[in-house]
Each structure stands twice: as structure tokens, then as C-alpha cells.
Design an enzyme around this catalytic site. Structure first.
Site, mmCIF file in Angstrom:
data_model
loop_
_atom_site.group_PDB
_atom_site.id
_atom_site.type_symbol
_atom_site.label_atom_id
_atom_site.label_comp_id
_atom_site.label_asym_id
_atom_site.label_seq_id
_atom_site.Cartn_x
_atom_site.Cartn_y
_atom_site.Cartn_z
ATOM 1 C CE LYS A 111 -3.706 -2.496 2.318
ATOM 2 N NZ LYS A 111 -4.307 -2.886 3.606
ATOM 3 C CD GLN A 149 -3.200 -4.716 6.768
ATOM 4 O OE1 GLN A 149 -3.095 -3.781 5.982
ATOM 5 N NE2 GLN A 149 -3.895 -5.803 6.494
ATOM 6 C CG ASP A 188 -9.962 0.067 5.282
ATOM 7 O OD1 ASP A 188 -9.672 -0.143 4.088
ATOM 8 O OD2 ASP A 188 -9.282 -0.366 6.230
#
Length: 297
Positions: free
Chosen positions: A52, A96, A119
Site C-alpha cells: 500500500k 491493518q 476503508d
């Protein structure tokens, strides 16, 4: 001929298209930024975060890397999130998953400022998605919409089956498919571990999205001729290879591709799109927070 939907190519197209929006922000003195928070020593999680960050560097998003000892108290993670929420130079926050067992993952999601929740998992953002007023679409379902679009498939009026009911993929995917909006207007069925006669459901569907986390559970005999098949599964299974294993999806690719009109491979299908849509949401977050209209793909 069955179309193999190239997730890498579609993801690259999204990244290329984001360049215009990033340039527009730069003209106003704004560089989008994404903070990734890792509280794990799991090699897979470390790899995901690294990928990422590489994606951010490619398109011109500032990547802020934060690592927390997985043995640390949960309050250290919450305090870190509070600091990032208050930092005007941080546009997006991604913690994460999974977090250690002593940390409440739902509390982590609630702690992130909804405006920085790229997210799309904060309860407020989930509610807005269901209401048809999404602030940020969750990355994997949004990426799947882009893949279906890239295959030239119109979802309107189609029968769609989502196999899996997770908060990350299954539920938001079903919500997007039924929305009265582009990429929606489908008649959508959600199947799961308690579904009876799964083959009858998938066999009647124009679009099948497999996201149950069960290796190769759907084969060609369970599909309608010409169906569009999106395989979200990433499962490592034993195999006669140098590594002794291989990655397979939730769909038996070899048999399914003989029936499907279009299908995603594993790897190289949905995975790259999830990362690309994270960049999309980060750029969108920067534009919202600074009140700058930009052209998003």
C-alpha cells in the site's frame, strides 16, 4: 471466448486516472496523505502495508508508516488514532487488520474519524452506504464494481448472487448492487454457510461474486452459461510446486472459465483493485477535507 478480467490493468487505469485529481489538489497546495498503522508481526500484514505504501508513492500520495509493538497496551493504538484524527496533514487512516487479540477490532474502527476512514468501515460510513449516500465505498466492493464495468457488463436488472456475508465484502457488496445508482439496480441474493442448494442459486445468476473464503467451492457446473464471475477468494492450498503451495480462489477457475462469459483470475483479479480503490478514497478524503472539487475516475 471467455473474457479474463485483468485486475492489474484495471487497477493501473484507476491509478493513472487519479493523476488528474492529484494534480488538481497540488495546484491548491495539497498533497493527499495516508497513515497506515500496523500492530502486528504477521508477515502477510507487513507485506500488505508495504504494498500500500508503494502504491501511494507511485501516484504521489504521502505514505505515513506507523508501527506499534503487538504486545503494547491497546491504549497505545487508540492514542495513536486520536493523534492522527487531530492531525490536519493526515487525510486517511488505515489500521491493518487483524489487530492482536487483546485489542477490540470494532472499537478500533469506531475510533477512526469517519472523514478519515478510507476503508469505509466506521459505523457511520456503513450507515451512509446502506442509505445510498456513501461517503467512501469500501475498497473491495467498489473495486469489484469497477471490474464489472470494465468487462462491459451492465448490472441493471441482472440477477446477482453474492456468496459470503462478511462485513468487509459480502454485506457492502450486496448493498452496492441493489442501490438505485450506476453499478447497481441488480436483483441481489446473499448466500452463506446456511444456504440450501447453493448451486441452484449460483446457477440462475447473471453475476456471481464469490467471497466465502472456501477454496474452489464454486465450479463450472454451478454457473449459468455466460455469467460474469468475480472471485474474491485468496486461499493458500497445498500443491506440487517449489513452495509446496499455491494461491487459489473460491472458484475453480479451470472449469468456471469454460462456462463464464467473463471471470477474474486469482491472483491478479480483485486484489489489485482493492489497493487501487484505497488510493481513490484517500484522494477523495483530501478533496473533501480541503473543500476542493476534483475529477475522480
Amino acid at each position: 471466448m471467455t473474457e479474463i478480467i485483468d485486475g492489474n490493468a484495471v487497477a493501473q487505469s484507476v491509478r493513472d486516472d487519479l493523476a488528474t485529481a492529484i494534480d488538481q489538489l497540488a495546484d491548491e497546495g495539497v498533497q493527499p496523505s495516508l497513515a497506515t498503522v500496523l500492530m502486528s508481526d504477521d508477515p502477510a500484514s507487513e507485506t500488505y502495508v508495504s504494498m500500500k505504501q508503494d502504491d501511494c508513492a507511485e501516484v504521489g500520495i504521502e505514505a505515513i508508516d506507523i508501527e506499534i509493538d503487538p504486545e503494547a497496551d491497546a491504549d497505545e493504538l487508540y492514542d495513536t488514532i486520536d493523534d492522527l484524527n487531530a492531525d490536519g496533514n493526515v487525510n486517511g487512516i488505515l489500521v491493518q487488520m487483524p489487530v492482536p487479540d487483546h485489542v477490540d477490532d470494532r472499537a478500533v474502527l469506531r475510533a477512526i474519524d469517519p472523514e478519515k476512514d478510507v476503508d469505509g468501515f466506521h459505523p457511520e460510513n456503513v450507515g451512509r452506504l446502506v442509505a445510498g449516500d456513501a461517503r467512501y465505498k469500501p475498497c473491495t466492493p467498489h473495486g469489484i464494481q469497477k471490474l464489472i464495468e470494465a468487462a462491459g457488463v451492465d448490472t441493471e436488472g441482472k440477477d446477482a448472487v453474492v456468496v459470503g456475508r462478511s462485513d468487509i465484502v459480502g454485506k457492502p457488496m450486496a448493498n452496492l448492487l441493489v442501490q438505485k445508482a450506476p453499478g447497481g439496480n441488480a436483483t441481489t441474493t446473499v448466500c452463506h454457510s446456511r444456504t440450501e442448494d447453493l448451486a441452484a442459486k449460483t446457477g440462475a445468476a447473471d453475476i456471481v461474486i464469490a467471497a466465502a473464503g472456501v477454496p474452489e467451492m464454486i465450479d463450472g457446473e454451478m454457473l449459468k452459461e455466460g455469467a460474469t464471475v468475480i472471485d474474491v477468494g485468496i486461499n493458500r492450498v497445498d500443491a506440487d510446486t517449489e513452495k509446496g503451495s499455491e494461491l487459489v480462489g473460491d472458484v475453480d477457475f479451470e472449469s468456471a472459465k469454460e462456462v463464464a462469459g467473463a471471470i477474474t483470475p486469482v491472483p491478479g483479479g480483485v486484489g489489485p483493485m482493492t489497493r487501487a480503490m484505497l488510493l481513490y478514497n484517500t484522494v477523495k478524503a483530501a478533496s473533501r477535507q480541503h473543500g476542493i472539487d476534483v475529477d475522480l475516475p
